[in-house]
Design a protein around this motif. Structure first.
Motif, short mmCIF file in Angstrom:
data_model
loop_
_atom_site.label_atom_id
_atom_site.label_comp_id
_atom_site.label_asym_id
_atom_site.label_seq_id
_atom_site.Cartn_x
_atom_site.Cartn_y
_atom_site.Cartn_z
N ASN A 40 44.94 28.43 32.67
CA ASN A 40 45.74 27.64 33.96
C ASN A 40 45.16 28.37 35.08
OD1 ASN A 40 47.98 29.18 36.44
ND2 ASN A 40 48.93 30.16 34.37
N PRO A 41 44.37 27.41 36.08
CA PRO A 41 43.70 27.71 36.98
C PRO A 41 44.39 28.93 38.12
CG PRO A 41 44.41 25.00 37.30
CD PRO A 41 45.11 25.39 36.44
N LEU A 42 45.74 29.32 38.13
CA LEU A 42 46.21 30.41 38.90
C LEU A 42 45.63 31.28 37.84
CD1 LEU A 42 48.05 31.54 41.16
CD2 LEU A 42 50.04 30.90 40.50
N SER A 43 45.72 31.39 37.42
CA SER A 43 45.56 33.05 35.61
C SER A 43 44.55 32.89 36.18
CB SER A 43 46.73 32.43 34.99
OG SER A 43 47.76 33.28 34.83
N GLN A 44 43.67 31.90 36.49
CA GLN A 44 42.40 31.99 35.83
C GLN A 44 41.63 32.78 36.75
OE1 GLN A 44 39.28 31.14 33.32
NE2 GLN A 44 41.51 32.02 32.52
N ARG A 45 42.55 32.54 38.44
CA ARG A 45 41.85 32.82 39.88
C ARG A 45 41.73 34.51 39.94
NH1 ARG A 45 43.20 27.89 42.17
NH2 ARG A 45 45.49 28.83 42.48
N ILE A 46 43.35 34.22 39.72
CA ILE A 46 43.73 36.60 39.50
C ILE A 46 43.06 37.03 38.30
CG2 ILE A 46 45.32 37.70 38.61
CD1 ILE A 46 47.46 35.34 40.01
N ILE A 47 43.13 36.50 37.24
CA ILE A 47 42.38 37.44 36.28
C ILE A 47 40.87 37.70 36.07
CG2 ILE A 47 41.38 37.54 33.65
CD1 ILE A 47 44.38 35.76 33.15
N PHE A 48 40.10 36.74 37.04
CA PHE A 48 38.37 36.33 37.05
C PHE A 48 37.36 37.01 38.76
CE2 PHE A 48 39.38 34.43 33.12
CZ PHE A 48 38.32 34.94 32.26
N ASP A 49 39.23 37.14 39.42
CA ASP A 49 39.07 37.16 41.08
C ASP A 49 38.04 38.84 40.70
OD1 ASP A 49 38.43 37.42 43.35
OD2 ASP A 49 40.10 38.09 44.17
N GLU A 50 36.44 38.86 40.65
CA GLU A 50 35.54 40.49 41.01
C GLU A 50 35.45 40.68 42.87
OE1 GLU A 50 31.78 40.82 38.67
OE2 GLU A 50 32.30 38.84 38.25
N SER A 51 36.39 40.38 43.77
CA SER A 51 35.75 40.45 45.15
C SER A 51 37.19 41.18 45.22
CB SER A 51 34.80 39.19 45.46
OG SER A 51 35.87 38.37 45.95
N GLY A 52 37.42 40.36 45.31
CA GLY A 52 39.71 40.63 45.80
C GLY A 52 40.33 40.88 45.12
N ALA A 53 40.20 40.46 43.51
CA ALA A 53 41.56 41.78 42.64
C ALA A 53 40.56 42.77 42.04
CB ALA A 53 41.71 40.57 41.58
N GLY A 54 39.51 42.67 42.50
CA GLY A 54 38.61 43.80 41.69
C GLY A 54 38.40 44.34 40.24
N GLN A 55 38.28 42.89 39.83
CA GLN A 55 38.39 42.58 38.36
C GLN A 55 36.91 42.82 37.88
OE1 GLN A 55 38.81 42.77 35.08
NE2 GLN A 55 40.59 40.53 35.37
N SER A 56 36.98 43.58 36.67
CA SER A 56 35.78 44.48 35.88
C SER A 56 34.70 43.05 36.08
CB SER A 56 36.13 44.91 34.57
OG SER A 56 34.69 45.20 34.17
N PRO A 57 32.88 43.67 36.23
CA PRO A 57 32.45 42.41 35.90
C PRO A 57 32.34 42.51 34.86
CG PRO A 57 31.38 43.92 38.06
CD PRO A 57 32.97 44.65 36.99
N LYS A 58 32.01 43.63 34.49
CA LYS A 58 31.76 43.42 32.15
C LYS A 58 32.58 42.64 31.38
CE LYS A 58 31.39 46.57 28.87
NZ LYS A 58 32.03 47.86 28.24
#
Length: 168
Positions: A40-58
């Motif tokens: 869903n769009p909310l989970s996608q924003r949370i999971i793939f947020d490299e800048s705010g959430a600090g997700q791994s670029p890998k």
């Protein structure tokens, strides 16, 4: 006590007719819930947020750039076959799973699945291989928990051992 003897004493006969109904329902629900919870769009924003959430670029690159990019078609076999296998395991172990009702047994089984499937996967792949941060790992584990407990509950509510009454 001999493990094999204990297993055969607690495992009961499988109600194949009920399993033939419950297993495909569990597989369809598993795929639907995991897709809705993770895609869903909310989970996608949370999971793939490299800048705010600090997700791994890998991790982001694996899902969005590195070919072949995962798709529902590439993930569907695992989302369908795995629940068929664990539905069989549920039926096999049904008498030994704690709980008085099928629903309660299903919830307990869903918690067991979460501990064995989701925790292993999340610690091994997103965290271990891709370096996903702990707060995102916790978010994803909460999604897995909701899905697997719901699937377990439905499986438990639908499956009845041969000698069990049909009431919930």
């Amino acid at each position: 006590m001999n493990l094999a003897k204990n297993f055969t004493a607690t495992a009961g006969p499988i109600n194949w007719r009920r399993l033939a109904i419950a297993a495909p329902a569990a597989a369809a629900l598993n795929m639907t819930l995991l897709f809705l919870l993770f895609m869903n769009p909310l989970s996608q924003r949370i999971i793939f947020d490299e800048s705010g959430a600090g997700q791994s670029p890998k991790l982001v690159a694996v899902w969005t750039e590195i070919e072949p990019v995962p798709s529902l078609a590439s993930l569907a076999p695992a989302l369908i076959v795995t629940p068929l296998i664990y539905s069989f395991v549920f039926a096999l172990l049904h008498p030994a799973i704690p709980g008085k009702s099928g629903l309660h047994k299903g919830v307990v089984f869903g918690l067991i699945l979460w501990g064995l499937i989701a925790v292993f996967f999340e610690l091994f792949t997103p965290s271990g291989l891709f370096g996903e941060p702990a707060h995102l790992l916790a978010y994803e584990l909460s999604l897995w928990l909701a899905a697997l407990v719901a699937v377990g509950a439905v499986l438990g509510a639908m499956y009845r051992a041969s000698e069990e009454p049909q009431s919930a």
